[in-house]
Design a protein around this motif. Structure first.
Motif, PDB file in Angstrom:
ATOM      1  N   VAL A  29       0.973  -1.317   0.326  1.00  0.00           N
ATOM      2  CA  VAL A  29       0.093   0.203   0.140  1.00  0.00           C
ATOM      3  C   VAL A  29       0.839   1.481   0.013  1.00  0.00           C
ATOM      4  O   VAL A  29       2.487   1.401   0.594  1.00  0.00           O
ATOM      5  CB  VAL A  29      -1.314   0.347   1.454  1.00  0.00           C
ATOM      6  CG1 VAL A  29      -1.349   2.090   1.423  1.00  0.00           C
ATOM      7  CG2 VAL A  29      -1.664  -0.985   1.268  1.00  0.00           C
ATOM      8  N   TRP A  30       0.382   1.754  -0.925  1.00  0.00           N
ATOM      9  CA  TRP A  30       1.076   3.542  -1.014  1.00  0.00           C
ATOM     10  C   TRP A  30       0.533   3.970  -0.055  1.00  0.00           C
ATOM     11  O   TRP A  30      -0.849   4.406  -0.289  1.00  0.00           O
ATOM     12  CB  TRP A  30       1.347   3.759  -2.334  1.00  0.00           C
ATOM     13  CG  TRP A  30       1.990   5.783  -2.369  1.00  0.00           C
ATOM     14  CD1 TRP A  30       1.302   6.605  -2.329  1.00  0.00           C
ATOM     15  CD2 TRP A  30       2.840   5.663  -1.883  1.00  0.00           C
ATOM     16  NE1 TRP A  30       1.950   7.614  -1.904  1.00  0.00           N
ATOM     17  CE2 TRP A  30       3.094   7.279  -2.089  1.00  0.00           C
ATOM     18  CE3 TRP A  30       4.294   5.645  -2.565  1.00  0.00           C
ATOM     19  CZ2 TRP A  30       3.938   8.213  -2.157  1.00  0.00           C
ATOM     20  CZ3 TRP A  30       5.673   5.570  -2.259  1.00  0.00           C
ATOM     21  CH2 TRP A  30       5.662   7.775  -2.473  1.00  0.00           C
ATOM     22  N   ASP A  71       0.310   8.288   1.463  1.00  0.00           N
ATOM     23  CA  ASP A  71       1.414   9.706   1.457  1.00  0.00           C
ATOM     24  C   ASP A  71       1.078  10.486   2.916  1.00  0.00           C
ATOM     25  O   ASP A  71       0.861  10.001   3.602  1.00  0.00           O
ATOM     26  CB  ASP A  71      -0.211  10.408   0.775  1.00  0.00           C
ATOM     27  CG  ASP A  71      -0.465  10.288  -0.906  1.00  0.00           C
ATOM     28  OD1 ASP A  71       0.360   9.581  -1.501  1.00  0.00           O
ATOM     29  OD2 ASP A  71      -1.203  10.757  -1.064  1.00  0.00           O
ATOM     30  N   ASP A  95      -4.237  -0.011  -3.651  1.00  0.00           N
ATOM     31  CA  ASP A  95      -3.221   0.433  -3.935  1.00  0.00           C
ATOM     32  C   ASP A  95      -3.371   1.571  -2.903  1.00  0.00           C
ATOM     33  O   ASP A  95      -1.931   1.646  -1.990  1.00  0.00           O
ATOM     34  CB  ASP A  95      -2.134  -0.447  -4.988  1.00  0.00           C
ATOM     35  CG  ASP A  95      -2.758  -0.963  -5.354  1.00  0.00           C
ATOM     36  OD1 ASP A  95      -2.863  -2.169  -4.842  1.00  0.00           O
ATOM     37  OD2 ASP A  95      -1.919  -1.956  -6.434  1.00  0.00           O
ATOM     38  N   CYS A  96      -3.599   2.453  -3.186  1.00  0.00           N
ATOM     39  CA  CYS A  96      -3.284   4.067  -2.701  1.00  0.00           C
ATOM     40  C   CYS A  96      -4.113   4.863  -2.037  1.00  0.00           C
ATOM     41  O   CYS A  96      -5.260   4.698  -2.446  1.00  0.00           O
ATOM     42  CB  CYS A  96      -3.141   4.804  -3.962  1.00  0.00           C
ATOM     43  SG  CYS A  96      -1.387   6.735  -3.601  1.00  0.00           S
ATOM     44  N   ASN A  97      -3.479   5.238  -0.956  1.00  0.00           N
ATOM     45  CA  ASN A  97      -4.021   6.001   0.147  1.00  0.00           C
ATOM     46  C   ASN A  97      -5.685   5.035   0.779  1.00  0.00           C
ATOM     47  O   ASN A  97      -6.724   5.740   0.243  1.00  0.00           O
ATOM     48  CB  ASN A  97      -4.137   7.575   0.045  1.00  0.00           C
ATOM     49  CG  ASN A  97      -3.385   7.935  -0.024  1.00  0.00           C
ATOM     50  OD1 ASN A  97      -3.051   7.764   0.432  1.00  0.00           O
ATOM     51  ND2 ASN A  97      -3.316   8.463  -1.375  1.00  0.00           N
TER      52      ASN A  97
END
Length: 216
Positions: free
Chosen positions: A17-18, A20, A164-166
Motif C-alpha cells: 500500500v502507498w 501519502d 493500492d494508494c491511500n
C-alpha cells in the motif's frame, strides 16, 4: 506491506500500500487534552471521567465512542485551522511499524511477554502517556495501552479489494475499525497488523484515540 499471513483471516492477503505523508499524534489523546475540549463545548464527559483509575491528566481518555472522536477532531480543526481527523487503518498500520517492514510488533518479532516488567504493567488501568520507549517514528504506546479508533468502516475481506494508494476502507458498514492492544486483555500488546472493530456508538473503558493530520 499491510496485513499478515500469521494472523486472522481478515489480515489477508498481505498487500503493498502507498500512503501519502501525514502527521500522527505522538501519544493517545490524554484526559488533559480532552478536558480542554469539554470545557470549550457543551459535550458530556465520558463514563468513568471521575473514576480515579482512569482520570489522571496524563492517562489516555477512555470510554469515548467513534462519534465522540469525530466531534473532538472537528473542534480541534476549528480552533487551530488545521484539518484534524482519525487516521485511516492503512495509516495506522504504517505508523505502528515505525519504518520496519514485516515485523510483528513495533519493537520487532520478540513476544510481548519478553519485554521488561511486562507482567507488572497495565494491571487494572491504562498507563500514563509515553512511559515506555517510542517506536521508529517516535510514537508512544502504539499497539498497546488502549485500543485506538480509526476512520474506516470495517469489512473482513476488504484487503482483497483494497486500492493500492491511500485506502480509506469501504463506503459503508456496521462497525468502525480499531487498532492496537488494550490494558484490559491478557495479551496487552497487539501485532501491528491485528484488526478489531466495534459499532461507532459503543464506549468501552479501554478505547481511546490518536489524532492525524494530512492527506484526506
Amino acid at each position: 506491506m499491510m496485513g499478515s499471513e500469521v494472523g486472522q483471516d481478515d489480515e489477508r492477503p498481505v498487500h503493498r500500500v502507498w500512503v501519502d505523508s501525514f502527521d500522527l499524534g505522538a501519544w493517545q489523546v490524554t484526559n488533559e487534552e480532552f478536558a480542554a475540549f469539554l470545557k470549550a463545548v457543551d459535550h458530556p464527559p465520558p463514563p468513568g471521567w471521575h473514576d480515579p483509575r482512569f482520570n489522571h491528566p496524563m492517562q489516555p481518555v477512555v470510554a469515548i465512542s467513534w462519534l465522540d472522536t469525530v466531534t473532538y477532531c472537528d473542534w480541534l480543526t476549528n480552533i487551530t485551522g488545521r484539518r484534524y481527523r482519525l487516521p485511516s487503518e492503512a495509516e495506522w498500520e504504517c505508523a505502528a511499524r515505525g519504518g520496519v517492514e514485516g515485523a510483528r510488533y513495533p519493537w520487532g518479532d520478540d513476544p510481548p511477554e519478553s519485554r521488561p516488567a511486562y507482567s507488572e504493567r497495565w494491571l487494572n488501568r491504562p498507563e500514563q502517556r509515553a512511559l515506555g520507549e517510542p517506536n521508529g517514528f517516535g510514537l508512544y504506546d502504539i499497539c498497546e495501552n488502549v485500543h485506538e479508533w480509526c476512520g474506516d468502516w470495517y469489512q473482513a475481506d476488504y484487503y482483497a479489494a483494497s486500492p493500492d494508494c491511500n485506502p480509506r476502507g469501504p463506503e459503508t458498514g456496521l462497525r468502525r475499525v480499531s487498532r492496537g492492544g488494550s490494558w484490559r486483555h491478557r495479551i496487552k500488546s497487539s501485532r501491528c497488523a491485528a484488526r478489531s472493530s466495534i459499532p461507532a456508538a459503543f464506549r468501552y473503558m479501554d478505547y481511546g484515540f490518536r489524532i492525524a493530520c494530512g492527506t484526506e
